[in-house]
Design a protein around this motif. Structure first.
Motif, PDB file in Angstrom:
ATOM      1  N   ALA A 141     -33.204   0.243  27.057  1.00 37.69           N
ATOM      2  CA  ALA A 141     -33.575  -0.473  28.289  1.00 37.69           C
ATOM      3  C   ALA A 141     -33.106   0.252  29.543  1.00 37.69           C
ATOM      4  N   LEU A 142     -31.975   0.935  29.509  1.00 35.73           N
ATOM      5  CA  LEU A 142     -31.423   1.563  30.718  1.00 35.73           C
ATOM      6  C   LEU A 142     -32.372   2.561  31.376  1.00 35.73           C
ATOM      7  N   PRO A 143     -33.027   3.473  30.682  1.00 34.30           N
ATOM      8  CA  PRO A 143     -33.906   4.435  31.361  1.00 34.30           C
ATOM      9  C   PRO A 143     -35.086   3.790  32.074  1.00 34.30           C
ATOM     10  N   GLN A 144     -35.451   2.566  31.705  1.00 32.29           N
ATOM     11  CA  GLN A 144     -36.584   1.894  32.316  1.00 32.29           C
ATOM     12  C   GLN A 144     -36.214   1.140  33.612  1.00 32.29           C
ATOM     13  N   LEU A 145     -34.947   1.095  33.949  1.00 35.36           N
ATOM     14  CA  LEU A 145     -34.483   0.356  35.133  1.00 35.36           C
ATOM     15  C   LEU A 145     -34.546   1.238  36.377  1.00 35.36           C
ATOM     16  N   ALA A 146     -34.605   0.580  37.525  1.00 37.05           N
ATOM     17  CA  ALA A 146     -34.542   1.302  38.805  1.00 37.05           C
ATOM     18  C   ALA A 146     -33.160   1.917  38.956  1.00 37.05           C
ATOM     19  N   PRO A 147     -33.017   2.959  39.809  1.00 36.32           N
ATOM     20  CA  PRO A 147     -31.713   3.648  39.916  1.00 36.32           C
ATOM     21  C   PRO A 147     -30.559   2.707  40.283  1.00 36.32           C
ATOM     22  N   GLN A 148     -30.733   1.839  41.263  1.00 41.41           N
ATOM     23  CA  GLN A 148     -29.633   0.953  41.654  1.00 41.41           C
ATOM     24  C   GLN A 148     -29.296  -0.035  40.533  1.00 41.41           C
ATOM     25  N   GLU A 149     -30.308  -0.589  39.889  1.00 40.52           N
ATOM     26  CA  GLU A 149     -30.062  -1.531  38.803  1.00 40.52           C
ATOM     27  C   GLU A 149     -29.411  -0.817  37.599  1.00 40.52           C
ATOM     28  N   ARG A 150     -29.760   0.419  37.411  1.00 45.95           N
ATOM     29  CA  ARG A 150     -29.153   1.185  36.309  1.00 45.95           C
ATOM     30  C   ARG A 150     -27.667   1.419  36.590  1.00 45.95           C
ATOM     31  N   VAL A 151     -27.327   1.694  37.870  1.00 43.48           N
ATOM     32  CA  VAL A 151     -25.912   1.848  38.229  1.00 43.48           C
ATOM     33  C   VAL A 151     -25.155   0.553  37.959  1.00 43.48           C
ATOM     34  N   ILE A 152     -25.747  -0.579  38.320  1.00 41.28           N
ATOM     35  CA  ILE A 152     -25.075  -1.873  38.137  1.00 41.28           C
ATOM     36  C   ILE A 152     -24.845  -2.162  36.656  1.00 41.28           C
ATOM     37  N   GLN A 153     -25.847  -1.935  35.816  1.00 39.08           N
ATOM     38  CA  GLN A 153     -25.702  -2.237  34.396  1.00 39.08           C
ATOM     39  C   GLN A 153     -24.674  -1.321  33.716  1.00 39.08           C
ATOM     40  N   LEU A 154     -24.641  -0.050  34.068  1.00 40.70           N
ATOM     41  CA  LEU A 154     -23.627   0.841  33.510  1.00 40.70           C
ATOM     42  C   LEU A 154     -22.220   0.401  33.905  1.00 40.70           C
ATOM     43  N   CYS A 155     -22.057  -0.025  35.165  1.00 40.63           N
ATOM     44  CA  CYS A 155     -20.736  -0.484  35.627  1.00 40.63           C
ATOM     45  C   CYS A 155     -20.347  -1.807  34.959  1.00 40.63           C
ATOM     46  N   ASN A 156     -21.323  -2.696  34.692  1.00 38.69           N
ATOM     47  CA  ASN A 156     -21.007  -3.944  33.988  1.00 38.69           C
ATOM     48  C   ASN A 156     -20.497  -3.657  32.560  1.00 38.69           C
ATOM     49  N   ILE A 157     -21.130  -2.701  31.874  1.00 41.73           N
ATOM     50  CA  ILE A 157     -20.680  -2.336  30.526  1.00 41.73           C
ATOM     51  C   ILE A 157     -19.257  -1.792  30.572  1.00 41.73           C
ATOM     52  N   GLU A 158     -18.954  -0.970  31.600  1.00 43.35           N
ATOM     53  CA  GLU A 158     -17.600  -0.429  31.726  1.00 43.35           C
ATOM     54  C   GLU A 158     -16.595  -1.539  32.021  1.00 43.35           C
ATOM     55  N   ALA A 159     -16.968  -2.549  32.855  1.00 50.23           N
ATOM     56  CA  ALA A 159     -16.060  -3.656  33.155  1.00 50.23           C
ATOM     57  C   ALA A 159     -15.737  -4.455  31.893  1.00 50.23           C
ATOM     58  N   LEU A 160     -16.715  -4.749  31.084  1.00 52.01           N
ATOM     59  CA  LEU A 160     -16.480  -5.494  29.847  1.00 52.01           C
ATOM     60  C   LEU A 160     -15.549  -4.709  28.908  1.00 52.01           C
ATOM     61  N   ALA A 161     -15.790  -3.400  28.771  1.00 46.61           N
ATOM     62  CA  ALA A 161     -14.955  -2.601  27.872  1.00 46.61           C
ATOM     63  C   ALA A 161     -13.534  -2.492  28.391  1.00 46.61           C
ATOM     64  N   GLN A 162     -13.345  -2.318  29.708  1.00 43.14           N
ATOM     65  CA  GLN A 162     -11.996  -2.190  30.264  1.00 43.14           C
ATOM     66  C   GLN A 162     -11.193  -3.490  30.085  1.00 43.14           C
ATOM     67  N   LEU A 163     -11.785  -4.643  30.417  1.00 41.56           N
ATOM     68  CA  LEU A 163     -11.055  -5.918  30.318  1.00 41.56           C
ATOM     69  C   LEU A 163     -10.749  -6.273  28.858  1.00 41.56           C
ATOM     70  N   ARG A 164     -11.609  -5.890  27.927  1.00 40.13           N
ATOM     71  CA  ARG A 164     -11.348  -6.196  26.529  1.00 40.13           C
ATOM     72  C   ARG A 164     -10.135  -5.417  26.022  1.00 40.13           C
TER      73      ARG A 164
END
Length: 248
Positions: A141-164
């Motif tokens: 799904a990530l390659p199909q997103l707009a550049p700004q939305e792709r940045v947001i989704q990558l950062c959300n994945i990093e936030a979940l992994a860091q807090l866990r």
């Protein structure tokens, strides 16, 4: 040179002087005896002129038109100004000693507690998470997103992994980066000061900054700060629910 001799008819002279012809002739004969002819004639002429003037009507006196009376009002002279009576100076009351006013105590507002600095992640996990077979759908799904939305989704994945990994017993499954404040995306940089993260059916405040690689495939920098729990009565105000994603 002798004066010319003037001949006057006795009848004409008598008519002008009111004499009879006989008396006028007698008068002329008497004068001629005593005076020379020229002098007698001259005197007689002057006498007749004088008599003629006396017999003329006396002119009446010229009547002047009556003078109309003019009414004149006399203005009384201005009165001299009366001397101003100087009032006696009034005694000024003595000023009473002023009592010091008590100023109310104004308490200065307490300074807001300084926000703790964000925790900088020493290790990044978004690449490892996306490599997991369970993240196959996210990788597609990530390659199909707009550049700004792709940045947001990558950062959300990093936030979940860091807090866990940073907090024991914490099992986050969803991140809303714009819960209480809009996010700011500048190129590959994401700033989320009002984010929220869900763990075990509870929502917590979160702030983080994230930087993505120019190819928009991996996260290269991340820092975060976990906040207090958000009361359930405020969830609706921030569009926070329990229906998105699994709840642990």
């Amino acid at each position: 040179m002798r004066p010319p001799i003037v001949t006057i008819e006795p009848t004409a002279v008598a008519k002008g002087a009111g004499l009879t012809p006989t008396s006028a002739v007698s008068a002329l004969q008497a004068n001629n005896r005593d005076l020379p002819l020229g002098i007698g004639a001259s005197c007689l002429l002057h006498l007749l002129l004088l008599v003629g003037l006396m017999l003329l009507p006396i002119p009446q006196a010229l009547r002047l038109p009556p003078i109309e009376s003019i009414k004149v009002d006399f203005v009384p002279p201005p009165q001299a100004p009366r001397p101003v009576q100087q009032s006696e100076p009034t005694a000024t009351p003595k000023a009473l000693p002023s009592t010091p006013t008590v100023q109310p105590l104004v308490r200065a507002p307490r300074p807001a507690p300084a926000q703790p600095p964000l925790i900088k992640a020493e290790k990044l996990y978004s690449t490892q998470v996306l490599a997991d077979p369970r993240s196959r759908g996210a990788r597609r799904a990530l390659p199909q997103l707009a550049p700004q939305e792709r940045v947001i989704q990558l950062c959300n994945i990093e936030a979940l992994a860091q807090l866990r990994r940073q907090r024991s017993g914490f099992q986050p499954d969803l991140v809303v980066p714009y819960a209480t404040e809009d996010t700011k995306v500048t190129g590959q940089l994401l700033e989320a000061k009002g984010a929220a993260i869900r763990s075990k059916k509870h929502w917590y405040g979160l702030a983080f900054n994230c930087e993505v690689a120019p190819d928009l495939k991996t996260v290269v920098a991340f820092e975060f700060l976990l906040g207090a729990e958000i009361p359930e009565q405020q969830w609706a105000d921030h569009n926070l629910t329990l229906d998105d994603g699994p709840g642990d």
